[in-house]
Each structure stands twice: as structure tokens, then as C-alpha cells.
Design an enzyme around this catalytic site. Structure first.
Site, PDB file in Angstrom:
ATOM      1  CD  GLU A  37      -2.497   1.264   2.710  1.00 64.43           C
ATOM      2  OE1 GLU A  37      -3.453   2.043   2.839  1.00 64.43           O
ATOM      3  OE2 GLU A  37      -2.124   0.499   3.629  1.00 64.43           O
ATOM      4  CE  LYS A  83      -8.341   1.379   3.130  1.00 69.36           C
ATOM      5  NZ  LYS A  83      -7.325   1.932   4.064  1.00 69.36           N
ATOM      6  CB  CYS A 128      -5.431  -0.530   4.309  1.00 66.91           C
ATOM      7  SG  CYS A 128      -5.022   0.099   5.953  1.00 66.91           S
TER       8      CYS A 128
END
Length: 601
Positions: free
Chosen positions: A299, A404, A454
Site C-alpha cells: 500500500e 479503496k 489496508c
């Protein structure tokens, strides 16, 4: 029917004749509460004695049986608060401001064991009134307890953006045969069985060790049902783990580093991180004994001070780009700048791909694809900034991107940050991202991958919902594997990293797909579709994992129908909580009314 009613009346009469039990002492309640918290903590990382989970709730269930008037709420909440503070203490390393969110999150999560006991006590209180609701006597207590616990887990998986870390089922992540039922109902299914077995343990202890009367009117069902569930769980696990999977024949290089990052990171530091990972990527391809299909960066590590920029409809120049001392910028100038950024971004990626191809010992006409965590910026009527994933194909073209979907509370999104200036002034730069809205699938040569970022694997509903959406009846597009790109260096090799990995293991079973995790600061790992860790980098170590995932063609029931069974338990639990809240308010009103009445003596 009359005999049954007579028996119920007799039992009610016996209960009425018995003297009320004395309230439990605070010393006993503290001992039981901290026994629960200690055993529960020991069942997970860093101790990771998973089988302890089968007795972890026994002290909690015992607290649910103490006499009215016992001060159990204070002792249990204190022990639960300590448990969550210790279990999530790694969160405090991320930023000095994270001390308050760490404590606030722990204080919030500590409420759930208290609610569990409160609902059990409410059920037992009404259960003893057998003449009014005899149907309650036929419901095994183990099922009641399991429904309440799973219902509360479902609620916390949705409330305040949701968190799945440290569900009961995660304690068994290292016992693969016991977690295969997650493909039926997710981690909720594993937790359900665990709660039933804890009730059986208490029932057995009361009956044969302490020699107390049975704690429910259906004592044998509270032993037989959990035993049957355990046997069925083991049998199902043994069968499903024998299902054959197919080799895909592709190698995915997962980069795992330990580059320290900060919220106020400057461009030079981002470039240093990019250079370190680029060197790691070159070494990965050079040392690989097989052709590398793709190299996966964790990430945000691929940004290197140069996020991927795009333009959208109704393009407008943001106010912060305008300089009052210069002529105003117009949309065409901004579009030109974005196109230049894209060219520079792809040139950098192409040069890296050419270097990787040149360093390989395996002759190939195709360079490895790059899948990297990268900032995404879109300029339109309003600018948007995302934490994202980019996929650059072997030809050096931008082939796909993912924004995301689930933002980290307090880490990437702050409640009311845009509404209250005093909150905005306290927030470090870089927070306040926008949210993506849909899943993506990257179709590489011979293998398809679904990215997530994440903590999205630590919020179980996110990857499950993504898989469910991709499993459209009209045009199913299920991937061969899930990709997790994360940056866990914030947590300084604490147990939080291990909790994240365990969440991914249960998600792998729930989706029946391998999970390939590339992490900065861990957990860089390759997990198969049975939830087993095939390979993992030790915490604190940098390196590369050459994952060669196998194709599992099963479509799990969990992916097909989602978590609606747990949702029904959550709805039932919410109704129980509403009843408790109503009774609490009613009692308070009565007390206030009585205090306001004049004395008659």
C-alpha cells in the site's frame, strides 16, 4: 399439556419458596472478569494458545448467573477495557494523536461483553417465569448464547464503519480443520460453535465438578448440541480440505519491506521508499527460478511522490491551484498538466519493467506486470483523492485501478472533519481521503486477481461483498485469488499485525480463494484457499515471497448468500438491546416519580 403446565407451576412454586441468593462479592466478580479477559487474550496473538478459546467464555457465563444486585457491570467492563487496550496497543504507535482513538476504540469495544451478559441475564430472568412463556423452556441455552454473541459480532462489524478484528473464530486460525465452516457463514459460523462449546463446558463443570444443579432446564441439550456441532465441524473440515485445487502455473512476487513512514512525509522520503522497493523488485525477478507474472508493491509504496492522476467530467481548476499574482489557470491547462503527469508516471514504470526483464535469468519476451499501492487523484468538478491500487501491464499501459472502498476511521477519515474547523486544524496532513465504491478484477495473463487495501480484510464484509458483487448471475467474474496491499509498519511489529493476518486467513476460507498479501511492516504472506499460511515473512524482516497460488473453483455459500443468517441474529440481538434500553428508561422514570411523591408517614 395439563401435566406440562402442572410441572411448570410446581417448578415455579419451588423457585418462589427458595430464599433469594446473596449477591456475588466484588472480589469474586473481579476474579471471574479478569479470568475471562486473560484467557481470551491468551487464546490469540502473541500467546496464540487457540484451544483456550473453548473455555474463555466460561467465566463470562458464570457471571451471567450471579444473583440480582451483584455489581458485575463495573468489574466486567474494567476487565474488558484492559483486554482491548492490551490487544490493540499497537495502534498507539501510528501517531501521537492515535492515543485517544486507541483508548476510545477500546472503551467502545469493551461494552460488548457487558451487553452479552446483560442479554443473557434478561433471558434467564424471563426464562424462570415458566408459566407465562413455556416455549422458552424448549430453546437450548447454548443456542441462545450463541445467537446473542454472534449477533453482537455482526453489530460491531457494521457499527461505526465496522471492525472484524478479534472475533472469537480468529482464535482458531491456526487449526485449519475447525475453520472450514467459514465458507458457510464466515467467521460468524466458527464463533457460533465456540460459544456453544463454552456453554457445554460450563454445564459439564457445574454438573460433574462443582456439583451444582443444572444451569438450564435443558441441560443435556446444552451438552449434546455443542458436541454434535463440534463433530460436524471436524467432519466438514476434513472433507472440504481434501477438495482438489488446480495449479495455475503463475508466479506472483510479493514485496515485503519495513520502510518507516509518517503522516507528514515529504516527496524526498517517498522517492527514497520507491527506490528501495524498486531495488527489491529487481532482486526478486533476478533471483526467481520461474518467470514472474507480476510484482506486487504494498500500500502507497508505488507512489514515489507521483500519484496517478486523471480528469473527470466538468473539469474545474481547484482554488488551491490558483495564484492571485498570476493569470488564472483554465481547465485545458490542468488537463495538459495531468497528461504530462501520466506520461512521467508510465515512463517510470516502463523503465522499471525493462530493468526487471533485463535482470531475469529466464529468457522472456514479456516484462512482469506491476501491481502497486498508489495514491489516486481525480480532477473534475471537485477534486478527489483516493488510496488506491494501479495495475500496469507488461506493455507499460495503465490496465486497471482500484480505489479503496473502506477508509480507516481516524486514520483516513475523521468524523466531522469537514464541518468543524477546530477538528480540521488538529488533523495531520494527508488525512481525509475519498471512498471508492466498487470492486475491481485485474485479468492478467492466465490469472485474475481481486485487489483490496489496508484493513479491508480486517472488515470481513468488504471482501465478501466484493466477491458477491463479482459473482453476478448474469456475468460471474470471480477472481482466482485475492490481493491484499497493506502498510502495517505503523503498528511496530505488534500483535495487531498478527490479528490482521488471522482475519485474512478466515476471509480466504470464506471466499474459497487464496490470499496474496504484500505488506510494508507485515504481514507479507501467501495463504491458500483453506486458510493455511503457505509462506510468511517474519515480522520485522524484509524479503520477497514467490507465490504460486492454486485455482479453487468452488463458490462458497458465504459468497453466494452473504452474512444474512448472522444479520438475522444481529437483528434479534438489537431487539433485545432495545428491550433492555426501554426497561432501563422505565425504571429510571419510576425512581424519579417515587422520589417526587410526598411521604405518607
Amino acid at each position: 399439556m395439563s401435566e406440562s403446565n402442572s410441572a411448570s407451576d410446581a417448578r415455579a412454586s419451588d423457585l418462589a419458596e427458595q430464599p433469594p441468593a446473596a449477591p456475588a462479592s466484588m472480589r469474586w466478580l473481579l476474579a471471574a472478569s479478569f479470568a475471562f479477559a486473560t484467557v481470551l487474550w491468551m487464546s490469540g496473538p502473541p500467546i496464540a494458545m487457540g484451544p483456550l478459546i473453548f473455555v474463555a467464555l466460561v467465566p463470562l457465563l458464570a457471571i451471567a448467573e450471579v444473583a440480582p444486585g451483584s455489581p458485575w457491570k463495573q468489574s466486567l467492563y474494567l476487565a474488558s477495557l484492559v483486554y482491548w487496550l492490551v490487544s490493540l496497543q499497537g495502534l498507539r504507535h501510528a501517531h501521537p494523536l492515535m492515543f485517544l482513538p486507541w483508548m476510545a476504540l477500546s472503551a467502545y469495544l469493551a461494552i460488548y461483553p457487558v451487553l452479552f451478559v446483560a442479554l443473557l441475564r434478561r433471558w434467564r430472568a424471563t426464562h424462570q417465569n415458566q408459566t407465562s412463556r413455556p416455549w422458552r423452556n424448549r430453546i437450548p441455552f447454548c443456542l441462545v448464547a450463541a445467537v446473542i454473541w454472534v449477533g453482537l459480532e455482526w453489530i460491531r462489524n457494521h457499527l461505526f464503519t465496522g471492525i472484524s478484528v478479534l472475533m472469537l473464530g480468529h482464535a482458531l486460525a491456526d487449526m485449519p480443520i475447525l475453520i472450514q465452516i467459514a465458507d458457510l457463514g464466515g467467521t460468524y459460523a466458527v464463533s457460533f460453535v465456540i460459544v456453544c462449546l463454552n456453554v457445554a463446558m460450563l454445564e459439564a463443570m457445574n454438573r460433574w465438578v462443582v456439583r451444582l444443579p443444572a444451569s438450564s432446564d435443558t441441560p443435556w441439550s446444552s451438552l449434546a448440541i455443542p458436541s454434535g456441532l463440534l463433530i460436524a465441524t471436524i467432519a466438514y473440515g476434513a472433507i472440504t480440505m481434501q477438495v482438489a485445487t488446480e495449479p495455475i502455473g503463475k508466479t506472483i512476487a510479493l514485496l515485503g519491506g519495513n520502510q518507516l513512514t509518517v503522516y507528514e512525509q515529504d516527496i524526498e522520503r517517498e522517492r527514497e521508499i520507491f527506490a528501495a522497493y524498486a531495488e527489491m523488485a529487481l532482486d526478486a525477478v533476478a533471483n526467481s527460478k520461474s518467470e514472474v507474472t507480476a510484482v506486487v508493491w504494498p500500500e502507497s509504496m508505488f507512489s514515489g511522490g507521483m500519484p496517478w492522476m486523471t480528469t473527470g467530467p466538468d473539469l474545474a481548476v481547484p482554488e488551491f491551484m490558483q495564484d492571485p499574482s498570476l493569470p488564472p489557470l483554465v481547465p485545458d491547462q490542468l488537463r495538459f498538466a495531468v497528461e504530462n503527469n501520466q506520461a512521467g508516471f508510465l515512463d517510470r514504470a516502463t523503465n522499471l519493467q525493462l530493468a526487471m526483464a533485463a535482470s531475469s535469468n529466464i529468457p522472456s519476451d514479456v516484462a512482469p506486470a506491476i501491481i502497486g499501492g498508489c495514491g489516486l487523484v481525480q480532477y473534475a468538478k471537485q477534486p478527489s483523492q483516493y488510496s488506491g491500487v494501479v495495475w500496469i501491464d507488461p506493455a507499460g499501459k495503465m490496465a486497471g485501478q482500484y480505489a479503496k472502498n473502506h477508509l480507516v476511521l481516524f486514520g483516513e477519515t475523521i468524523p466531522l472533519v469537514h464541518s468543524l474547523p477546530w477538528i480540521r486544524d488538529q488533523v495531520p496532513p494527508g488525512l481525509g481521503l475519498d471512498r471508492g465504491t466498487q470492486p475491481e478484477r485485474f485479468d492478467l495473463d492466465g490469472i485474475s486477481l481481486m485487489p483490496n487495501l489496508c484493513i479491508e480484510t480486517a472488515v470481513e464484509r468488504i471482501p465478501i461483498n466484493h466477491m458477491h458483487q463479482l459473482n453476478s448471475r448474469a456475468n460471474p467474474k470471480l477472481p482466482d485469488a485475492l490481493l491484499t496491499l497493506t502498510n502495517d509498519v505503523w503498528f511496530r511489529d505488534s500483535a495487531v499485525v498478527d490479528h490482521h493476518l488471522r482475519c485474512a486467513q478466515l476471509v480466504a476460507v470464506g471466499c474459497r480463494r487464496p490470499i496474496l498479501s504484500a505488506a510494508n511492516g507485515g504481514p507479507t504472506a501467501w495463504i491458500d484457499s483453506a486458510g493455511r499460511v503457505v509462506e510468511r515473512l517474519p515480522k520485522g524482516q524484509s524479503g520477497v515471497i514467490e507465490a504460486q497460488p492454486r485455482r479453487d473453483r468452488r463458490v462458497s455459500l458465504y459468497v453466494q448468500i452473504g452474512a444474512w443468517p448472522a444479520g438475522l441474529m444481529g437483528a434479534a440481538t438489537a431487539c433485545g438491546l432495545a428491550v433492555l434500553a426501554f426497561e432501563f428508561v422505565t425504571r429510571r422514570r419510576k425512581r424519579h416519580t417515587l422520589r417526587g411523591q410526598p411521604s405518607t408517614t
